[in-house]
Design a protein around this motif. Sequence first.
Motif, PDB file in Angstrom:
ATOM      1  N   VAL A  26      -4.369  54.318  38.090  1.00 41.59           N
ATOM      2  CA  VAL A  26      -5.615  53.576  38.303  1.00 41.59           C
ATOM      3  C   VAL A  26      -6.287  53.277  36.961  1.00 41.59           C
ATOM      4  CG1 VAL A  26      -7.957  53.758  39.239  1.00 41.59           C
ATOM      5  CG2 VAL A  26      -5.987  54.375  40.645  1.00 41.59           C
ATOM      6  N   LEU A  27      -6.332  54.241  36.069  1.00 35.71           N
ATOM      7  CA  LEU A  27      -6.937  54.006  34.751  1.00 35.71           C
ATOM      8  C   LEU A  27      -6.167  52.951  33.966  1.00 35.71           C
ATOM      9  CD1 LEU A  27      -7.961  57.616  33.671  1.00 35.71           C
ATOM     10  CD2 LEU A  27      -9.452  55.722  34.329  1.00 35.71           C
ATOM     11  N   LEU A  28      -4.840  52.974  34.064  1.00 34.77           N
ATOM     12  CA  LEU A  28      -4.017  51.972  33.392  1.00 34.77           C
ATOM     13  C   LEU A  28      -4.290  50.570  33.945  1.00 34.77           C
ATOM     14  CD1 LEU A  28      -1.684  51.468  31.372  1.00 34.77           C
ATOM     15  CD2 LEU A  28      -0.128  51.799  33.287  1.00 34.77           C
ATOM     16  N   ILE A  29      -4.390  50.460  35.243  1.00 27.60           N
ATOM     17  CA  ILE A  29      -4.668  49.164  35.868  1.00 27.60           C
ATOM     18  C   ILE A  29      -6.050  48.659  35.464  1.00 27.60           C
ATOM     19  CG2 ILE A  29      -5.104  48.028  38.085  1.00 27.60           C
ATOM     20  CD1 ILE A  29      -2.828  49.803  39.217  1.00 27.60           C
ATOM     21  N   LEU A  30      -7.050  49.526  35.499  1.00 33.67           N
ATOM     22  CA  LEU A  30      -8.398  49.116  35.110  1.00 33.67           C
ATOM     23  C   LEU A  30      -8.452  48.674  33.647  1.00 33.67           C
ATOM     24  CD1 LEU A  30     -10.636  51.736  36.938  1.00 33.67           C
ATOM     25  CD2 LEU A  30     -10.400  49.304  37.451  1.00 33.67           C
ATOM     26  N   ALA A  31      -7.774  49.409  32.783  1.00 32.63           N
ATOM     27  CA  ALA A  31      -7.751  49.040  31.361  1.00 32.63           C
ATOM     28  C   ALA A  31      -7.076  47.686  31.162  1.00 32.63           C
ATOM     29  CB  ALA A  31      -7.037  50.120  30.554  1.00 32.63           C
ATOM     30  N   SER A  32      -5.991  47.436  31.885  1.00 33.21           N
ATOM     31  CA  SER A  32      -5.307  46.153  31.737  1.00 33.21           C
ATOM     32  C   SER A  32      -6.160  45.011  32.273  1.00 33.21           C
ATOM     33  CB  SER A  32      -3.936  46.185  32.413  1.00 33.21           C
ATOM     34  OG  SER A  32      -4.072  46.311  33.807  1.00 33.21           O
ATOM     35  N   LEU A  33      -6.911  45.240  33.351  1.00 35.41           N
ATOM     36  CA  LEU A  33      -7.804  44.205  33.866  1.00 35.41           C
ATOM     37  C   LEU A  33      -8.914  43.884  32.867  1.00 35.41           C
ATOM     38  CD1 LEU A  33      -8.173  45.254  37.598  1.00 35.41           C
ATOM     39  CD2 LEU A  33      -7.119  43.185  36.732  1.00 35.41           C
ATOM     40  N   ILE A  34      -9.472  44.902  32.253  1.00 37.04           N
ATOM     41  CA  ILE A  34     -10.521  44.686  31.252  1.00 37.04           C
ATOM     42  C   ILE A  34      -9.962  43.918  30.060  1.00 37.04           C
ATOM     43  CG2 ILE A  34     -12.019  45.862  29.581  1.00 37.04           C
ATOM     44  CD1 ILE A  34     -12.386  48.050  31.770  1.00 37.04           C
ATOM     45  N   LEU A  35      -8.792  44.331  29.584  1.00 33.39           N
ATOM     46  CA  LEU A  35      -8.167  43.652  28.444  1.00 33.39           C
ATOM     47  C   LEU A  35      -7.856  42.197  28.776  1.00 33.39           C
ATOM     48  CD1 LEU A  35      -6.998  43.921  25.590  1.00 33.39           C
ATOM     49  CD2 LEU A  35      -4.852  44.615  26.638  1.00 33.39           C
ATOM     50  N   ASN A  36      -7.330  41.954  29.955  1.00 37.47           N
ATOM     51  CA  ASN A  36      -7.006  40.598  30.376  1.00 37.47           C
ATOM     52  C   ASN A  36      -8.257  39.731  30.456  1.00 37.47           C
ATOM     53  OD1 ASN A  36      -5.540  38.427  31.339  1.00 37.47           O
ATOM     54  ND2 ASN A  36      -5.596  39.121  33.443  1.00 37.47           N
ATOM     55  N   THR A  37      -9.337  40.280  30.942  1.00 44.67           N
ATOM     56  CA  THR A  37     -10.593  39.542  31.045  1.00 44.67           C
ATOM     57  C   THR A  37     -11.138  39.194  29.660  1.00 44.67           C
ATOM     58  OG1 THR A  37     -11.100  40.661  33.114  1.00 44.67           O
ATOM     59  CG2 THR A  37     -12.938  39.635  31.952  1.00 44.67           C
ATOM     60  N   VAL A  38     -11.116  40.145  28.750  1.00 48.23           N
ATOM     61  CA  VAL A  38     -11.619  39.900  27.397  1.00 48.23           C
ATOM     62  C   VAL A  38     -10.766  38.845  26.696  1.00 48.23           C
ATOM     63  CG1 VAL A  38     -11.912  40.961  25.125  1.00 48.23           C
ATOM     64  CG2 VAL A  38     -12.702  42.157  27.165  1.00 48.23           C
ATOM     65  N   GLN A  39      -9.454  38.949  26.810  1.00 51.14           N
ATOM     66  CA  GLN A  39      -8.575  37.966  26.177  1.00 51.14           C
ATOM     67  C   GLN A  39      -8.764  36.581  26.780  1.00 51.14           C
ATOM     68  OE1 GLN A  39      -4.707  39.738  26.639  1.00 51.14           O
ATOM     69  NE2 GLN A  39      -4.822  40.778  24.659  1.00 51.14           N
ATOM     70  N   GLY A  40      -8.924  36.509  28.092  1.00 45.32           N
ATOM     71  CA  GLY A  40      -9.144  35.223  28.745  1.00 45.32           C
ATOM     72  C   GLY A  40     -10.448  34.585  28.314  1.00 45.32           C
ATOM     73  N   ARG A  41     -11.475  35.392  28.177  1.00 47.98           N
ATOM     74  CA  ARG A  41     -12.777  34.891  27.736  1.00 47.98           C
ATOM     75  C   ARG A  41     -12.682  34.338  26.318  1.00 47.98           C
ATOM     76  NH1 ARG A  41     -17.348  36.692  25.024  1.00 47.98           N
ATOM     77  NH2 ARG A  41     -19.317  35.980  25.907  1.00 47.98           N
ATOM     78  N   ARG A  42     -12.002  35.057  25.445  1.00 50.44           N
ATOM     79  CA  ARG A  42     -11.839  34.581  24.064  1.00 50.44           C
ATOM     80  C   ARG A  42     -11.066  33.265  24.030  1.00 50.44           C
ATOM     81  NH1 ARG A  42     -10.311  40.307  21.162  1.00 50.44           N
ATOM     82  NH2 ARG A  42     -12.408  41.179  21.229  1.00 50.44           N
ATOM     83  N   LYS A  43     -10.050  33.148  24.872  1.00 56.83           N
ATOM     84  CA  LYS A  43      -9.247  31.929  24.921  1.00 56.83           C
ATOM     85  C   LYS A  43     -10.097  30.745  25.365  1.00 56.83           C
ATOM     86  CE  LYS A  43      -5.109  29.986  27.037  1.00 56.83           C
ATOM     87  NZ  LYS A  43      -4.022  30.209  28.007  1.00 56.83           N
TER      88      LYS A  43
END
Length: 58
Positions: A26-43
């Motif tokens: 669960v922690l791994l999934i949450l971390a990947s969702l946060i990372l994906n959101t931040v990268q998408g926002r920057r893009k």
Amino acid sequence: MAFNSLADFLTMGTHGAFVWSTYGLVLLILASLILNTVQGRRKVIRQLKKRYLRESDS
């Protein structure tokens, strides 16, 4: 207290491996969702800046 020692708490009888691996997953999934959101926002911000500069030069 439900457990007599820290070792009993960590093993949780015979269910410790399942419980702790589930928490880890669960922690791994949450971390990947946060990372994906931040990268998408920057893009999106980069794309909008390029579009603005392209349209302001015209």
